[in-house]
Design a protein around this motif. Structure first.
Motif, PDB file in Angstrom:
ATOM      1  N   TYR A 205      70.800  57.947  24.185  1.00 45.57           N
ATOM      2  CA  TYR A 205      71.872  58.219  23.398  1.00 45.57           C
ATOM      3  C   TYR A 205      72.940  58.458  24.294  1.00 45.57           C
ATOM      4  CZ  TYR A 205      74.839  59.860  19.361  1.00 45.57           C
ATOM      5  OH  TYR A 205      75.606  60.135  18.513  1.00 45.57           O
ATOM      6  N   VAL A 206      71.917  60.107  24.845  1.00 43.72           N
ATOM      7  CA  VAL A 206      73.242  60.295  25.336  1.00 43.72           C
ATOM      8  C   VAL A 206      73.762  59.727  27.271  1.00 43.72           C
ATOM      9  CG1 VAL A 206      73.471  62.000  27.758  1.00 43.72           C
ATOM     10  CG2 VAL A 206      72.825  63.151  25.122  1.00 43.72           C
ATOM     11  N   LYS A 207      72.847  59.327  27.128  1.00 46.05           N
ATOM     12  CA  LYS A 207      72.924  58.359  28.491  1.00 46.05           C
ATOM     13  C   LYS A 207      73.583  56.729  28.014  1.00 46.05           C
ATOM     14  CE  LYS A 207      71.087  54.977  31.898  1.00 46.05           C
ATOM     15  NZ  LYS A 207      72.238  54.198  32.073  1.00 46.05           N
ATOM     16  N   ALA A 208      74.680  56.673  26.769  1.00 47.50           N
ATOM     17  CA  ALA A 208      74.912  55.586  26.457  1.00 47.50           C
ATOM     18  C   ALA A 208      76.350  56.415  26.210  1.00 47.50           C
ATOM     19  CB  ALA A 208      74.369  55.729  25.433  1.00 47.50           C
ATOM     20  N   LEU A 209      76.435  57.396  26.993  1.00 48.43           N
ATOM     21  CA  LEU A 209      77.677  58.645  26.802  1.00 48.43           C
ATOM     22  C   LEU A 209      78.406  58.201  27.785  1.00 48.43           C
ATOM     23  CD1 LEU A 209      77.660  60.944  23.907  1.00 48.43           C
ATOM     24  CD2 LEU A 209      78.519  58.886  24.264  1.00 48.43           C
ATOM     25  N   THR A 210      77.257  58.883  28.903  1.00 49.31           N
ATOM     26  CA  THR A 210      78.003  58.920  29.967  1.00 49.31           C
ATOM     27  C   THR A 210      77.909  58.028  30.793  1.00 49.31           C
ATOM     28  OG1 THR A 210      75.148  59.489  31.010  1.00 49.31           O
ATOM     29  CG2 THR A 210      76.267  61.106  30.291  1.00 49.31           C
ATOM     30  N   ASP A 211      77.594  56.665  30.285  1.00 49.28           N
ATOM     31  CA  ASP A 211      78.232  55.640  31.229  1.00 49.28           C
ATOM     32  C   ASP A 211      78.591  54.909  30.869  1.00 49.28           C
ATOM     33  OD1 ASP A 211      75.094  55.229  32.299  1.00 49.28           O
ATOM     34  OD2 ASP A 211      73.884  53.184  31.026  1.00 49.28           O
ATOM     35  N   ALA A 212      79.216  55.238  29.537  1.00 47.96           N
ATOM     36  CA  ALA A 212      80.914  55.306  29.570  1.00 47.96           C
ATOM     37  C   ALA A 212      81.764  56.000  29.963  1.00 47.96           C
ATOM     38  CB  ALA A 212      80.940  55.617  28.049  1.00 47.96           C
ATOM     39  N   GLY A 213      81.531  57.532  30.501  1.00 49.89           N
ATOM     40  CA  GLY A 213      82.288  58.378  31.547  1.00 49.89           C
ATOM     41  C   GLY A 213      82.492  59.697  30.701  1.00 49.89           C
ATOM     42  N   PHE A 214      81.702  60.305  29.771  1.00 54.92           N
ATOM     43  CA  PHE A 214      82.280  61.231  29.548  1.00 54.92           C
ATOM     44  C   PHE A 214      81.338  62.065  29.686  1.00 54.92           C
ATOM     45  CE2 PHE A 214      82.908  59.074  25.124  1.00 54.92           C
ATOM     46  CZ  PHE A 214      84.338  59.733  25.340  1.00 54.92           C
ATOM     47  N   GLY A 215      81.997  62.933  30.806  1.00 56.12           N
ATOM     48  CA  GLY A 215      81.430  64.031  32.162  1.00 56.12           C
ATOM     49  C   GLY A 215      80.391  65.354  31.403  1.00 56.12           C
ATOM     50  N   THR A 216      80.570  65.523  30.675  1.00 53.80           N
ATOM     51  CA  THR A 216      80.268  66.876  29.206  1.00 53.80           C
ATOM     52  C   THR A 216      79.811  66.209  28.056  1.00 53.80           C
ATOM     53  OG1 THR A 216      81.625  67.962  30.473  1.00 53.80           O
ATOM     54  CG2 THR A 216      80.042  68.562  28.816  1.00 53.80           C
ATOM     55  N   ILE A 217      78.694  66.398  27.853  1.00 50.17           N
ATOM     56  CA  ILE A 217      77.938  66.770  26.790  1.00 50.17           C
ATOM     57  C   ILE A 217      77.189  67.746  26.543  1.00 50.17           C
ATOM     58  CG2 ILE A 217      75.750  64.801  25.362  1.00 50.17           C
ATOM     59  CD1 ILE A 217      77.958  63.300  26.928  1.00 50.17           C
ATOM     60  N   GLU A 218      78.043  67.885  25.324  1.00 53.27           N
ATOM     61  CA  GLU A 218      77.177  68.916  24.195  1.00 53.27           C
ATOM     62  C   GLU A 218      75.919  69.192  22.852  1.00 53.27           C
ATOM     63  OE1 GLU A 218      81.021  72.017  24.671  1.00 53.27           O
ATOM     64  OE2 GLU A 218      80.320  71.580  22.713  1.00 53.27           O
ATOM     65  N   ILE A 219      74.740  68.880  23.380  1.00 56.29           N
ATOM     66  CA  ILE A 219      74.128  68.988  21.818  1.00 56.29           C
ATOM     67  C   ILE A 219      73.881  70.272  21.450  1.00 56.29           C
ATOM     68  CG2 ILE A 219      71.547  67.801  20.925  1.00 56.29           C
ATOM     69  CD1 ILE A 219      71.212  67.014  23.482  1.00 56.29           C
ATOM     70  N   ARG A 220      73.856  70.291  20.116  1.00 59.65           N
ATOM     71  CA  ARG A 220      74.395  70.964  19.054  1.00 59.65           C
ATOM     72  C   ARG A 220      73.745  71.276  18.351  1.00 59.65           C
ATOM     73  NH1 ARG A 220      81.518  70.326  18.214  1.00 59.65           N
ATOM     74  NH2 ARG A 220      81.711  70.899  20.642  1.00 59.65           N
ATOM     75  N   ALA A 221      72.961  70.324  17.396  1.00 57.27           N
ATOM     76  CA  ALA A 221      71.625  70.805  17.031  1.00 57.27           C
ATOM     77  C   ALA A 221      70.603  69.757  16.704  1.00 57.27           C
ATOM     78  CB  ALA A 221      72.474  70.488  15.253  1.00 57.27           C
ATOM     79  N   ARG A 222      69.903  69.746  16.409  1.00 56.13           N
ATOM     80  CA  ARG A 222      68.629  68.934  16.162  1.00 56.13           C
ATOM     81  C   ARG A 222      67.808  68.721  14.925  1.00 56.13           C
ATOM     82  NH1 ARG A 222      64.500  67.508  20.544  1.00 56.13           N
ATOM     83  NH2 ARG A 222      63.223  65.667  20.050  1.00 56.13           N
ATOM     84  N   LYS A 223      68.027  67.888  14.004  1.00 50.25           N
ATOM     85  CA  LYS A 223      67.917  68.593  12.393  1.00 50.25           C
ATOM     86  C   LYS A 223      66.025  67.791  12.141  1.00 50.25           C
ATOM     87  CE  LYS A 223      72.065  69.305  10.909  1.00 50.25           C
ATOM     88  NZ  LYS A 223      72.838  69.318  10.369  1.00 50.25           N
ATOM     89  N   PRO A 224      65.059  67.792  11.223  1.00 49.71           N
ATOM     90  CA  PRO A 224      64.858  66.960  10.752  1.00 49.71           C
ATOM     91  C   PRO A 224      65.841  66.355   9.733  1.00 49.71           C
ATOM     92  CG  PRO A 224      63.026  69.169  10.711  1.00 49.71           C
ATOM     93  CD  PRO A 224      64.695  69.309  10.643  1.00 49.71           C
ATOM     94  N   TYR A 225      65.369  65.110   9.392  1.00 48.99           N
ATOM     95  CA  TYR A 225      65.996  63.600   8.904  1.00 48.99           C
ATOM     96  C   TYR A 225      65.418  62.609   8.048  1.00 48.99           C
ATOM     97  CZ  TYR A 225      69.521  59.615   8.131  1.00 48.99           C
ATOM     98  OH  TYR A 225      69.885  58.864   7.835  1.00 48.99           O
TER      99      TYR A 225
END
Length: 322
Positions: A205-225
Motif C-alpha cells: 500500500y505504502v509503495k504504491a504511494l511512494t511510487d507515485a512520487g509522495f516523499g513523506t508517508i504518515e501511518i496514523r492509525a492501525r485498527k482491527p477491521y
C-alpha cells in the motif's frame, strides 16, 4: 460485468437503501462545537476509519473528497472551511450524489453555520478527476482505493498526486491484510466492492504511494477491521483484515528515498544532555523523538548502547524529524 460495474451497483443500492452494516463501524462521529451529524449521514457512513484530522485543516484549505458516501466527511471538512465550493466531492454513482444533496439539506436544518453551497458535488471518476492540477490542499478518500485492482489503483493515486498543491496531503483510510488471499477471494468482485478482498499488505500500500512520487508517508492509525472465516467466505483459513489511516504528503522525494513514519521513536539515555548524529537529528536525553523508518535504520546502524529505538506502533501523530 467488470469489477467496477459491480462496485457501481453495490453503491447505487447503498444510496437508495442505506445499509448500516455495509462497511465498518470504526469511523468516528466527530463531536465538534456546533457540529451535528444527521442520522441519515451516520447510517450511510461507508468508511473504515476517518480522514478528518484538525491539524490538516488550518487556514481554510481547499479540499477534495472522492467517493462521497452519505456526505458525512464532506460535512466535517466543510466545518473547517465554510466557504462556497471550499470542499469538492466527487462520485461516479448518480444516486450517491443525489443522496448526499438531500442529506446536506438536512444538515443545513441542524447546523446554523452550514450551507450546501460549501460543498461542490461533481460526477467524476477517481481515475480521471475533473479537477485542475495543483489546486487542492487536502485530498481524501475513505475505503475506496482498496477496491481498485493494481493498474486502476496506480491511476487513482496518480490523479490525486496531480491535483494536489506542493506539500498538499492525501489522507486515506483503507483495509489492509498481511495474509495471502486465495484467487477465489481476490477474484470475487462483490467482496472487492465490499472493501474486503482488495486489501493489500501495508508495505505494498505504502509503495504504491511512494511510487507515485509522495516523499513523506504518515501511518496514523492501525485498527482491527474484519474476519473472513471458512464458514462464510471462500477460504480455508481465517483471514484477519485491519484498517489503516494514512497521510501521503506531496513533498519532494529525498535522494535517499521516502520518509515513512510508522510510529517509531528514538530515546537517548546516555551520559550527555543530548546526542547529535550530525545528520540533522538531535536527541535530547530521555526525550522520545518520533523518527521515520529510514532514520531508525541509520541510528540502529551506529550500534550505540545508549539509544533505544522502538518498534513500529503504526500510530504517528506529527512531530519529530526525518
Amino acid at each position: 460485468m467488470s469489477y467496477l460495474e459491480t462496485t457501481h451497483d453495490v453503491y447505487k443500492e447503498a444510496a437508495l437503501t442505506p445499509d448500516v452494516g455495509l462497511c465498518c463501524t470504526t469511523n468516528p462521529i466527530w463531536e465538534l462545537p456546533g457540529l451535528k451529524i444527521p442520522k441519515i449521514m451516520q447510517e450511510m457512513n461507508y468508511g473504515c476509519g476517518s480522514t478528518v484530522h484538525a491539524r490538516d485543516l488550518t487556514n481554510n484549505p481547499k479540499m477534495l473528497y472522492v467517493g462521497v458516501g452519505g456526505g458525512m466527511e464532506l460535512l466535517q471538512f466543510a466545518y473547517f472551511n465554510r466557504e462556497k465550493g471550499g470542499v469538492v466531492g466527487i462520485d461516479v454513482v448518480d444516486e450517491m450524489l443525489e443522496a448526499s444533496r438531500k442529506n446536506f439539506i438536512e444538515a443545513e436544518a441542524q447546523n446554523t453555520w452550514f450551507r450546501s453551497e460549501f460543498v461542490d458535488l461533481k460526477k467524476g471518476d477517481a481515475m480521471n478527476l475533473p479537477v485542475e492540477d495543483n489546486s487542492i490542499d487536502v485530498a481524501a478518500q475513505n475505503c475506496l482505493f482498496n477496491i481498485f485492482k493494481a493498474d486502476d489503483l496506480k491511476k487513482a493515486i496518480a490523479e490525486m498526486y496531480r491535483v494536489l498543491k506542493p506539500h498538499g496531503k492525501l489522507v486515506m483510510s483503507d483495509p489492509t491484510c498481511e495474509q495471502e488471499m486465495n484467487a477465489n477471494l481476490r477474484n470475487d468482485d462483490r467482496l472487492r466492492a465490499l472493501c474486503l478482498s482488495g486489501s493489500l499488505p501495508i508495505k505494498e500500500y505504502v509503495k504504491a504511494l511512494t511510487d507515485a512520487g509522495f516523499g513523506t508517508i504518515e501511518i496514523r492509525a492501525r485498527k482491527p477491521y474484519r474476519i473472513l472465516d471458512p464458514k462464510n467466505y471462500p477460504t480455508d483459513e481465517l483471514i484477519y483484515i485491519e484498517s489503516i489511516e494514512v497521510a501521503a504528503i506531496k513533498d519532494p522525494m529525498p535522494q535517499d528515498g521516502p520518509c515513512i513514519f510508522t510510529g517509531k521513536a528514538a530515546i537517548y539515555y546516555g551520559s550527555d544532555d543530548y546526542f547529535d548524529d550530525k545528520a540533522g537529528h538531535v536527541l535530547l536525553k530521555n526525550q522520545p523523538l518520533a523518527i521515520c523508518d529510514k532514520t531508525a535504520g541509520a541510528l540502529a546502524s551506529l550500534n550505540r548502547d545508549d539509544i533505544f529505538i522502538s518498534e513500529s506502533t503504526f500510530h504517528y501523530d506529527g512531530g519529530g524529524c526525518c
